[in-house]
Write a protein that holds these residues in place. Structure first.
Motif, PDB file in Angstrom:
ATOM      1  N   TYR A  88       0.832  -1.204   0.000  1.00  0.00           N
ATOM      2  CA  TYR A  88       0.000   0.000   0.000  1.00  0.00           C
ATOM      3  C   TYR A  88       0.869   1.257   0.000  1.00  0.00           C
ATOM      4  O   TYR A  88       0.626   2.202  -0.750  1.00  0.00           O
ATOM      5  CB  TYR A  88      -0.922  -0.006   1.217  1.00  0.00           C
ATOM      6  CG  TYR A  88      -1.654   1.294   1.436  1.00  0.00           C
ATOM      7  CD1 TYR A  88      -2.741   1.646   0.643  1.00  0.00           C
ATOM      8  CD2 TYR A  88      -1.241   2.191   2.429  1.00  0.00           C
ATOM      9  CE1 TYR A  88      -3.405   2.846   0.841  1.00  0.00           C
ATOM     10  CE2 TYR A  88      -1.895   3.390   2.625  1.00  0.00           C
ATOM     11  CZ  TYR A  88      -2.973   3.711   1.834  1.00  0.00           C
ATOM     12  OH  TYR A  88      -3.626   4.902   2.015  1.00  0.00           O
ATOM     13  N   GLY A 134      -1.781  -0.724  -4.849  1.00  0.00           N
ATOM     14  CA  GLY A 134      -3.057  -0.948  -4.180  1.00  0.00           C
ATOM     15  C   GLY A 134      -3.660  -2.309  -4.456  1.00  0.00           C
ATOM     16  O   GLY A 134      -4.205  -2.954  -3.549  1.00  0.00           O
ATOM     17  N   SER A 193      -1.777  -4.902  -2.519  1.00  0.00           N
ATOM     18  CA  SER A 193      -2.087  -4.765  -1.101  1.00  0.00           C
ATOM     19  C   SER A 193      -3.418  -5.420  -0.776  1.00  0.00           C
ATOM     20  O   SER A 193      -3.544  -6.163   0.213  1.00  0.00           O
ATOM     21  CB  SER A 193      -2.120  -3.283  -0.720  1.00  0.00           C
ATOM     22  OG  SER A 193      -2.478  -3.117   0.636  1.00  0.00           O
ATOM     23  N   ALA A 194      -4.425  -5.179  -1.607  1.00  0.00           N
ATOM     24  CA  ALA A 194      -5.742  -5.765  -1.368  1.00  0.00           C
ATOM     25  C   ALA A 194      -5.685  -7.291  -1.406  1.00  0.00           C
ATOM     26  O   ALA A 194      -6.283  -7.975  -0.556  1.00  0.00           O
ATOM     27  CB  ALA A 194      -6.735  -5.248  -2.412  1.00  0.00           C
ATOM     28  N   TRP A 210      -3.949  -8.526   1.811  1.00  0.00           N
ATOM     29  CA  TRP A 210      -4.821  -8.392   2.982  1.00  0.00           C
ATOM     30  C   TRP A 210      -5.862  -9.520   3.001  1.00  0.00           C
ATOM     31  O   TRP A 210      -6.165 -10.080   4.069  1.00  0.00           O
ATOM     32  CB  TRP A 210      -5.553  -7.054   2.977  1.00  0.00           C
ATOM     33  CG  TRP A 210      -4.799  -5.875   3.532  1.00  0.00           C
ATOM     34  CD1 TRP A 210      -4.520  -4.707   2.915  1.00  0.00           C
ATOM     35  CD2 TRP A 210      -4.245  -5.758   4.853  1.00  0.00           C
ATOM     36  NE1 TRP A 210      -3.814  -3.865   3.739  1.00  0.00           N
ATOM     37  CE2 TRP A 210      -3.648  -4.472   4.947  1.00  0.00           C
ATOM     38  CE3 TRP A 210      -4.199  -6.599   5.963  1.00  0.00           C
ATOM     39  CZ2 TRP A 210      -2.999  -4.028   6.097  1.00  0.00           C
ATOM     40  CZ3 TRP A 210      -3.560  -6.150   7.120  1.00  0.00           C
ATOM     41  CH2 TRP A 210      -2.975  -4.884   7.178  1.00  0.00           C
ATOM     42  N   TRP A 249      -8.739  -3.118   7.318  1.00  0.00           N
ATOM     43  CA  TRP A 249      -7.775  -2.360   6.514  1.00  0.00           C
ATOM     44  C   TRP A 249      -8.016  -2.576   5.025  1.00  0.00           C
ATOM     45  O   TRP A 249      -7.873  -1.644   4.225  1.00  0.00           O
ATOM     46  CB  TRP A 249      -6.347  -2.730   6.890  1.00  0.00           C
ATOM     47  CG  TRP A 249      -5.919  -2.140   8.195  1.00  0.00           C
ATOM     48  CD1 TRP A 249      -5.631  -2.794   9.349  1.00  0.00           C
ATOM     49  CD2 TRP A 249      -5.747  -0.750   8.484  1.00  0.00           C
ATOM     50  NE1 TRP A 249      -5.288  -1.909  10.345  1.00  0.00           N
ATOM     51  CE2 TRP A 249      -5.358  -0.640   9.833  1.00  0.00           C
ATOM     52  CE3 TRP A 249      -5.898   0.413   7.738  1.00  0.00           C
ATOM     53  CZ2 TRP A 249      -5.103   0.580  10.439  1.00  0.00           C
ATOM     54  CZ3 TRP A 249      -5.646   1.636   8.345  1.00  0.00           C
ATOM     55  CH2 TRP A 249      -5.252   1.713   9.683  1.00  0.00           C
ATOM     56  N   GLY A 264      -9.121   0.524   2.597  1.00  0.00           N
ATOM     57  CA  GLY A 264      -8.335   0.826   1.408  1.00  0.00           C
ATOM     58  C   GLY A 264      -9.173   0.829   0.147  1.00  0.00           C
ATOM     59  O   GLY A 264      -9.000   1.686  -0.731  1.00  0.00           O
ATOM     60  N   GLU A 316     -11.299   3.955   0.023  1.00  0.00           N
ATOM     61  CA  GLU A 316     -10.459   5.092  -0.327  1.00  0.00           C
ATOM     62  C   GLU A 316     -10.241   5.163  -1.834  1.00  0.00           C
ATOM     63  O   GLU A 316     -10.151   6.245  -2.415  1.00  0.00           O
ATOM     64  CB  GLU A 316      -9.111   4.985   0.391  1.00  0.00           C
ATOM     65  CG  GLU A 316      -8.186   6.155   0.176  1.00  0.00           C
ATOM     66  CD  GLU A 316      -6.833   5.947   0.810  1.00  0.00           C
ATOM     67  OE1 GLU A 316      -6.283   6.916   1.346  1.00  0.00           O
ATOM     68  OE2 GLU A 316      -6.314   4.811   0.759  1.00  0.00           O
ATOM     69  N   ARG A 317     -10.182   4.002  -2.481  1.00  0.00           N
ATOM     70  CA  ARG A 317      -9.986   3.942  -3.929  1.00  0.00           C
ATOM     71  C   ARG A 317     -11.288   4.089  -4.703  1.00  0.00           C
ATOM     72  O   ARG A 317     -11.307   4.027  -5.934  1.00  0.00           O
ATOM     73  CB  ARG A 317      -9.316   2.611  -4.307  1.00  0.00           C
ATOM     74  CG  ARG A 317      -7.879   2.501  -3.835  1.00  0.00           C
ATOM     75  CD  ARG A 317      -7.380   1.064  -3.909  1.00  0.00           C
ATOM     76  NE  ARG A 317      -7.511   0.492  -5.238  1.00  0.00           N
ATOM     77  CZ  ARG A 317      -7.241  -0.775  -5.529  1.00  0.00           C
ATOM     78  NH1 ARG A 317      -6.858  -1.595  -4.559  1.00  0.00           N
ATOM     79  NH2 ARG A 317      -7.370  -1.220  -6.755  1.00  0.00           N
ATOM     80  N   THR A 336       0.787   3.888   8.263  1.00  0.00           N
ATOM     81  CA  THR A 336      -0.498   4.083   7.584  1.00  0.00           C
ATOM     82  C   THR A 336      -1.377   5.056   8.356  1.00  0.00           C
ATOM     83  O   THR A 336      -2.064   5.894   7.769  1.00  0.00           O
ATOM     84  CB  THR A 336      -1.227   2.738   7.429  1.00  0.00           C
ATOM     85  OG1 THR A 336      -1.210   2.048   8.671  1.00  0.00           O
ATOM     86  CG2 THR A 336      -0.572   1.883   6.366  1.00  0.00           C
ATOM     87  N   PRO A 383       1.205   6.912  -1.375  1.00  0.00           N
ATOM     88  CA  PRO A 383      -0.185   7.363  -1.216  1.00  0.00           C
ATOM     89  C   PRO A 383      -0.339   8.775  -0.684  1.00  0.00           C
ATOM     90  O   PRO A 383      -1.213   9.513  -1.142  1.00  0.00           O
ATOM     91  CB  PRO A 383      -0.783   6.345  -0.232  1.00  0.00           C
ATOM     92  CG  PRO A 383       0.096   5.155  -0.327  1.00  0.00           C
ATOM     93  CD  PRO A 383       1.455   5.678  -0.619  1.00  0.00           C
ATOM     94  N   PRO A 422      -6.624   7.365  -4.542  1.00  0.00           N
ATOM     95  CA  PRO A 422      -7.968   7.704  -4.068  1.00  0.00           C
ATOM     96  C   PRO A 422      -8.647   8.682  -5.014  1.00  0.00           C
ATOM     97  O   PRO A 422      -8.112   9.746  -5.303  1.00  0.00           O
ATOM     98  CB  PRO A 422      -7.690   8.341  -2.707  1.00  0.00           C
ATOM     99  CG  PRO A 422      -6.349   7.835  -2.293  1.00  0.00           C
ATOM    100  CD  PRO A 422      -5.580   7.654  -3.562  1.00  0.00           C
TER     101      PRO A 422
END
Length: 547
Positions: A49, A54, A57-58, A61, A83, A87, A90-91, A197, A238, A277
């Motif tokens: 992240y 992104g 990261s997803a 997670w 989280w 995230g 946010e996107r 973060t 970010p 984002p």
């Protein structure tokens, strides 16, 4: 010979040193060789992240979530889902993000689990209340989260809940209390007491709150702190773009327009690749549009406002002011009224009201401008921020001038100029000087008027404010000699515009008068010249060299 355990320790060390690119590369390589344990998957997800990956990261997670479930640790799984969901929200992926948050909630509720993750899962609901304008509900929910954080001694949740409470208080009008709470949050963040973060979220949240409270000093101070924090971590992606947006806003206010334009461009580019984002990309596009508008680059402004809208940001009041600059007064009026009809939050209304004053005066609608200026003054009195006070006094002075009370306008505008000077906002200060010059003209003080207009012209030229420069150069043209027939200096100005075929409404906008005042001037001109029509008055002007 390097062992897997040694490599893992190095990767963890990179993560601890905030060397995010190294941590991401090292953990990714280890994960490729053999799947990481869930705790290291969390580190990999965070590192991904923070270097702007992104999607990776997803995915990580989600894997960490399943691994914690497999290990029988539902609270840790729920935190991973939190989280991940945050995230995704946010996107701009609200469906997926909301799904993961709901999954985390169901996991805790089904197990009747009393854990700190219950507090984390209160945060999205509080943020939603804040976004919907229900600051009281947001404050209550953030307060519940703070109690959970205190009970479990979780520093990250404590800071996030405190940040939310500070933001909610500023929206509720408890500005001083809210900003004090946010300062306390920043002290904890600068002391390194929370995860990276969380640090980025806090910096950006505090800056947004400062903007809502029109607190330029704090915004400038914390923007510098955010810039320093980002600079200390070159791999960070970010929050760097958001930092550039806020820097561009401060630079624009202080008159460093070329630098602000470059920062806004960099912010848009960094936030767009990889996709950042959506709302923050919209902020960058809006900032670019505003700078193009002020510089008279209307086509570029139009495109940037369109992009901001596509990215989910309402491009007001900037777009309405662009229409005004393009001479589309009706479109500007309709746009600003629509935006105001939808604006409940007083910080948003304050920005829109300032634009409405300008647009209404250009349209010759002095009563509307008066109403907007009075509401703006009320908000400024409640908030007490120097920037908002400057905006409000500026608006009051412009309206007084249009109402024909030049002496009161002059006193008010002098206060506005001082306020803008103290904030170090040269563009706004120069715009006030134009109004001061016009007030002096109404009071027959031609020398002072000429000096004020000349000072404003110099500032606009230095800034590259092409539209305002053209306007002030037109206003600063030497007045025609006093005409026969006993016309006053103001009547000569009006007659010149009548001779050019200008309507009363347009004359009112050009001279910052009410349309009714212009009608009275035209009537007086016809009487003094002994003519019965505008055409005859125009002929008189041509004969006597009145241009």
């Amino acid at each position: 010979m390097t062992t897997t355990a040694d490599a893992l320790e190095r990767a963890r060390g990179s993560f601890g040193r905030h060397a995010w690119a190294d941590a991401y590369a090292q953990l990714s390589a280890l994960d490729h060789e053999s799947p990481l344990a869930p705790g290291d998957l969390e580190r990999l997800a965070m590192a991904a992240y923070l270097v702007g990956k992104g999607d990776d990261s997803a995915d990580v997670w989600a894997r960490a979530f399943h691994e914690w479930l497999r290990a029988g640790d539902a609270p840790r799984a729920a935190r991973c889902a939190f989280w991940l969901g945050l995230g995704l929200l946010e996107r701009g992926e609200s469906a997926r993000g909301g799904g993961w948050l709901a999954r985390a909630r169901r996991l805790l509720d089904d197990g009747h689990l009393d854990c700190v993750e219950q507090g984390y899962l209160l945060l999205p609901a509080a943020l939603q209340s804040l976004a919907q304008g229900d600051a009281a509900a947001a404050y209550a929910t953030f307060s519940q989260a703070a109690k959970v954080a205190d009970r479990f001694g979780d520093p990250d949740l404590t800071i996030l809940a405190r940040l939310g409470r500070g933001q909610a208080l500023t929206r509720l009008g408890e500005t001083a209390e809210g900003l004090t709470l946010l300062d306390e949050v920043m002290v904890a963040v600068t002391a390194g007491e929370v995860a990276a973060t969380v640090v980025g979220i806090v910096y950006c949240g505090v800056l947004v709150a400062c903007q809502w409270a029109f607190d330029v000093r704090r915004a400038q101070e914390w923007t510098a702190a955010l810039s320093h924090w980002c600079a200390s971590q070159p791999d960070l992606v970010p929050f760097r773009g958001q930092c550039l947006v806020h820097r561009a806003e401060i630079m624009q206010l202080h008159g460093a327009w070329p630098e602000a334009l470059e920062e806004a461009r960099r912010a848009r580019d960094q936030l767009s690749q990889p996709a950042g984002p959506t709302a923050v990309v919209g902020m960058a596009s809006y900032q670019l549009a505003e700078l193009h508008r002020l510089r008279g680059e209307f086509d570029k402004a139009e495109e940037a406002f369109r992009q901001a809208s596509q990215q989910g940001l309402t491009p007001q009041p900037g777009l309405a002011l662009l229409r005004l600059a393009q001479g589309q007064v009706g479109a500007a009026t309709a746009a600003i009224r629509t935006a105001l009809d939808q604006a409940q939050d007083r910080a948003v209304r304050a920005k829109l009201l300032a634009a409405l004053v300008e647009i209404a005066l250009a349209a010759g609608d002095v009563p509307t401008a008066r109403g907007a200026a009075d509401e703006l003054a009320g908000i400024a009195g409640d908030v007490g921020a120097p920037l908002l006070r400057a905006v409000a006094v500026h608006a009051q002075g412009a309206v007084l001038l249009a109402e024909g009370d030049a002496r009161a306008a002059l006193a008010t505008l002098r206060h506005a100029w001082t306020a803008w000077q103290e904030i170090e906002a040269p563009y706004e200060a120069a715009r006030v000087r134009v109004l001061v010059g016009l007030a002096c003209r109404q009071l027959a003080d031609q020398d002072t008027a000429a000096m004020e207009l000349d000072a404003a012209r110099w500032v606009f030229q230095e800034l590259g404010a092409a539209p305002e420069l053209a306007r002030v150069e037109q206003l600063a043209r030497p007045a025609a000699p006093k005409a026969a027939g006993g016309l006053s200096a103001r009547e000569v100005q009006v007659l010149a515009l009548v001779a050019a075929g200008t309507s009363n409404r347009a004359i009112a906008a050009d001279l910052f008068l009410s349309e009714k005042t212009v009608e009275r001037h035209v009537s007086n001109i016809l009487t003094k010249l002994g003519v019965g029509s505008r055409t005859a008055a125009a002929a008189y002007a041509f004969e006597h060299g009145i241009r």
